[in-house]
Scaffold this motif. Sequence first.
Motif, PDB file in Angstrom:
ATOM      1  N   THR A  42       5.483   3.633  12.305  1.00 29.05           N
ATOM      2  CA  THR A  42       4.838   2.803  11.294  1.00 29.05           C
ATOM      3  C   THR A  42       5.438   1.404  11.410  1.00 29.05           C
ATOM      4  O   THR A  42       6.659   1.249  11.433  1.00 29.05           O
ATOM      5  CB  THR A  42       5.085   3.364   9.876  1.00 29.05           C
ATOM      6  N   VAL A  43       4.571   0.393  11.505  1.00 28.61           N
ATOM      7  CA  VAL A  43       4.999  -0.982  11.741  1.00 28.61           C
ATOM      8  C   VAL A  43       4.662  -1.852  10.539  1.00 28.61           C
ATOM      9  O   VAL A  43       3.564  -1.759   9.990  1.00 28.61           O
ATOM     10  CB  VAL A  43       4.302  -1.553  13.003  1.00 28.61           C
ATOM     11  N   SER A  50       1.922  -6.225   5.569  1.00 35.86           N
ATOM     12  CA  SER A  50       1.117  -5.008   5.657  1.00 35.86           C
ATOM     13  C   SER A  50       1.835  -3.964   6.517  1.00 35.86           C
ATOM     14  O   SER A  50       2.444  -4.293   7.534  1.00 35.86           O
ATOM     15  CB  SER A  50      -0.238  -5.349   6.272  1.00 35.86           C
ATOM     16  N   THR A  51       1.761  -2.711   6.089  1.00 34.83           N
ATOM     17  CA  THR A  51       2.346  -1.616   6.848  1.00 34.83           C
ATOM     18  C   THR A  51       1.213  -0.774   7.398  1.00 34.83           C
ATOM     19  O   THR A  51       0.291  -0.400   6.664  1.00 34.83           O
ATOM     20  CB  THR A  51       3.263  -0.766   5.942  1.00 34.83           C
ATOM     21  N   VAL A  77       2.224  -9.081  16.214  1.00 36.13           N
ATOM     22  CA  VAL A  77       3.263  -8.186  15.717  1.00 36.13           C
ATOM     23  C   VAL A  77       4.258  -7.865  16.825  1.00 36.13           C
ATOM     24  O   VAL A  77       5.461  -7.856  16.607  1.00 36.13           O
ATOM     25  CB  VAL A  77       2.637  -6.890  15.142  1.00 36.13           C
ATOM     26  N   ALA A  78       3.751  -7.613  18.029  1.00 36.07           N
ATOM     27  CA  ALA A  78       4.616  -7.259  19.154  1.00 36.07           C
ATOM     28  C   ALA A  78       3.898  -7.558  20.460  1.00 36.07           C
ATOM     29  O   ALA A  78       2.672  -7.615  20.512  1.00 36.07           O
ATOM     30  CB  ALA A  78       4.990  -5.784  19.092  1.00 36.07           C
ATOM     31  N   SER A  95       8.381  -7.031  10.824  1.00 38.02           N
ATOM     32  CA  SER A  95       9.593  -7.016  10.007  1.00 38.02           C
ATOM     33  C   SER A  95      10.347  -5.701  10.157  1.00 38.02           C
ATOM     34  O   SER A  95      11.559  -5.668   9.954  1.00 38.02           O
ATOM     35  CB  SER A  95       9.274  -7.289   8.537  1.00 38.02           C
ATOM     36  N   SER A  96       9.637  -4.619  10.507  1.00 37.78           N
ATOM     37  CA  SER A  96      10.322  -3.346  10.734  1.00 37.78           C
ATOM     38  C   SER A  96       9.434  -2.365  11.484  1.00 37.78           C
ATOM     39  O   SER A  96       8.208  -2.482  11.455  1.00 37.78           O
ATOM     40  CB  SER A  96      10.769  -2.718   9.406  1.00 37.78           C
TER      41      SER A  96
END
Length: 104
Positions: A42-43, A50-51, A77-78, A95-96
Amino acid sequence: MTSYRSTPAAPDGDAESGAVLDGNAAAGDFAGILASDPTTVTVSCGSCGSTQAFGQLLAYLGGPGTVLRCRQCEAMVARVAKTPQGTWLDLSGSSSWLFLSTPA
């Protein structure tokens, strides 16, 4: 906060074609680096917060690397790119990343 909104190449190499795949299409490129199945991750977007599941991210393949964008705000995001020097991984737009534990 900076939003990365450059337009990556679409799968056919044409940035204007609009061809976008889901994150599952990028799983292979990321699995080799993460040593884990990224489709279970989960990003959280570093831009809008937003997750989403890895597979829900927008994937752009076929350019100099693979780019994942947030489905909500379309921020980068990546990204991962393989070069003669090695493999580059940029997670600065997130962020995670939550890797779920597997039961023993």
